[in-house]
Write an enzyme that holds these catalytic residues in place. Structure first.
Site, PDB file in Angstrom:
ATOM      1  N   GLY A 195      14.050  13.965  -2.302  1.00 60.27           N
ATOM      2  CA  GLY A 195      14.796  12.832  -1.630  1.00 60.27           C
ATOM      3  C   GLY A 195      15.876  12.768  -2.196  1.00 60.27           C
ATOM      4  N   ASN A 201      13.379   0.722  -5.287  1.00 61.84           N
ATOM      5  CA  ASN A 201      12.818   1.256  -6.255  1.00 61.84           C
ATOM      6  C   ASN A 201      12.390   1.014  -7.227  1.00 61.84           C
ATOM      7  OD1 ASN A 201      15.749   2.466  -5.793  1.00 61.84           O
ATOM      8  ND2 ASN A 201      15.405   3.257  -8.033  1.00 61.84           N
ATOM      9  N   GLN A 212      10.207   5.161  -1.724  1.00 60.48           N
ATOM     10  CA  GLN A 212       9.688   4.764  -2.305  1.00 60.48           C
ATOM     11  C   GLN A 212       8.885   4.066  -1.212  1.00 60.48           C
ATOM     12  OE1 GLN A 212       8.730   3.604  -5.445  1.00 60.48           O
ATOM     13  NE2 GLN A 212      10.526   4.843  -5.897  1.00 60.48           N
ATOM     14  N   SER A 239       9.970  11.221  -0.346  1.00 62.72           N
ATOM     15  CA  SER A 239       9.526  12.437  -1.986  1.00 62.72           C
ATOM     16  C   SER A 239       8.552  12.605  -1.769  1.00 62.72           C
ATOM     17  CB  SER A 239      10.327  12.568  -2.435  1.00 62.72           C
ATOM     18  OG  SER A 239      10.654  13.758  -3.615  1.00 62.72           O
ATOM     19  N   HIS A 267       6.154  13.641  -4.318  1.00 62.37           N
ATOM     20  CA  HIS A 267       6.009  13.266  -5.385  1.00 62.37           C
ATOM     21  C   HIS A 267       5.766  11.411  -5.792  1.00 62.37           C
ATOM     22  CE1 HIS A 267       9.157  11.374  -7.919  1.00 62.37           C
ATOM     23  NE2 HIS A 267      10.394  12.603  -6.977  1.00 62.37           N
ATOM     24  N   CYS A 288      15.725   7.840 -12.785  1.00 64.35           N
ATOM     25  CA  CYS A 288      17.195   8.866 -12.721  1.00 64.35           C
ATOM     26  C   CYS A 288      18.252   8.570 -13.501  1.00 64.35           C
ATOM     27  CB  CYS A 288      17.138   8.676 -11.385  1.00 64.35           C
ATOM     28  SG  CYS A 288      16.262   9.310 -10.470  1.00 64.35           S
TER      29      CYS A 288
END
Length: 397
Positions: free
Chosen positions: A72, A152, A180, A200, A202, A326
């Site tokens: 992402g 997120n 998300q 993304s 994962h 992050c």
């Protein structure tokens, strides 16, 4: 630790067993480079195309509009930097929000240093973009609007359809960070007038290190990574075939289970929210009460430090977060919580709990029971809480 309760699915998810099974042959048996001309490699090219078609179908777009990335953050960087480069002759103004993921915010800061002007929209106390403020921010020089589909940290869903319509009416590119949201809620790129979309793997039980950027046909943005001619000359580098297989398999799995999973997660989420708010005093739910991701609950606890809360939950076998994965190493309060109006001292006492498809009611109840005890213990050690209690007792008397 004799048990593990994983409530940090917004950070990452467990790769589903069927996804791993689908990927394995592409490490050891079907290992050919899809760009090679011989038949052994051509089979992998066909497999990559099938995954591209699967993802495109889920968004209601064309297969040729899906470009695979390393995740992402790369997709977000690509969308903003390439749009700025290609449309910079038309204008130098970009609109985004104060609650975006740092992959957007830091890219916007990078572009500001290179002569672009960026408007960072405020949000209301529930984390929702105000449409009238968005309209007011548009200039003749505006070339791009980038607003995340779902936050997120606090899970709030944005009015993406309205934003997309406004952007289209003004001839402005519209990008959404759907990292998300993809796999959690239905998304129609056409209905929402989305020009670019990031996702993304994962985040929806796929592998790490793989994602995609949807680029609508007609949007003229150039390569982000230069080298070979992969991804129709827009993203150089040998294709991550096992990752792409896993991404497509996970996307199909997420779509097939979405309705049932959302219903289950919403019930558990609401049960979690109800118990926490009813049983732990001086607690606030962050984000919109209903227009939020099915699996997200974010709380602020007064007189509690979020870092201490996480450590003590970990000692009980509970994985949680105080915000974005992050920035988990940062001592600064969440930029999202500050943007919705929380003071620093309360923003520091935040906790994000995000459920997964395997989360059970028993795990939620255990987590709440532990949370009650931990918050009580931390408040007993807080001089601020002691002063607060004495002051209120004096007022009552």
């Amino acid at each position: 630790m004799d048990r593990l309760i994983y409530l940090d699915n917004a950070a990452t998810t467990k790769t589903a067993p069927e996804v791993v099974e689908a990927m394995l042959p592409y490490f050891t048996e079907n290992y050919g480079n899809p760009s090679s001309v011989y038949g052994f490699a051509a089979r992998n090219k066909e497999a990559v195309t099938r995954q591209r078609e699967t993802i495109a179908e889920l968004l209601g777009v064309q297969e040729k509009e899906i470009y695979f990335t390393a995740g992402g953050s790369e997709a977000d960087n690509w969308a903003l930097k390439a749009a700025a480069e290609c449309y910079g002759s038309k204008g130098n103004h970009i609109i985004t929000t104060k609650i975006e993921h740092h992959a957007i915010l830091h890219t916007a800061e990078y572009l500001e240093k290179r002569g672009f002007e960026v408007t960072y929209l405020d949000v209301d106390e529930e984390g929702v973009v105000r449409i009238d403020e968005l309209k007011a921010a548009i200039r003749p020089t505006t070339i791009l609007i980038s607003v995340m589909y779902a936050n997120n940290e606090i899970g709030t869903l944005q009015p993406i359809k309205e934003i997309g319509q406004i952007a289209r009416e003004h001839g402005i590119l519209f990008h959404t960070d759907a990292v998300q949201a993809f796999g959690q809620v239905p998304i129609s790129a056409d209905e929402c007038r989305i020009d670019m979309l990031s996702a993304s793997g994962h985040k929806f039980n796929g592998p790490k290190g793989i994602g995609f950027l949807y680029i609508r046909t007609g949007v003229k943005i150039r390569s982000f990574i230069h080298g070979g001619a992969q991804e129709r000359k827009r993203r150089a580098g040998t294709e991550n075939v096992p990752g792409i297989i896993g991404l497509g398999t996970a996307a199909k799995r997420a779509a097939d289970t979405m309705a049932e999973r959302a219903e289950k997660e919403t019930k558990l989420r609401d049960h979690l929210i109800r118990r926490v708010l009813e049983e732990i005093p001086y607690t606030k739910l962050n984000g919109h009460p209903s227009k939020r991701l099915p699996n997200n609950a974010n709380f602020s606890f007064r007189f509690v430090e979020g870092e201490s809360l996480l450590i003590m939950l970990d000692m009980k076998g509970i994985c949680a977060s105080s915000g974005s994965a992050c920035t988990s190493g940062s001592l600064d309060p969440s930029h999202v919580l500050l943007a919705i109006g929380l003071p620093h001292e309360i923003a520091h006492g935040s906790l994000r709990l995000t459920l997964g498809g395997e989360t059970t009611k028993e795990e939620i109840d255990y987590a709440v029971d532990c949370l009650k005890e931990i918050v009580r213990h931390l408040r007993e050690m807080s001089p601020l809480y002691e002063d607060f209690v004495k002051k209120n007792q004096g007022q009552t008397a």
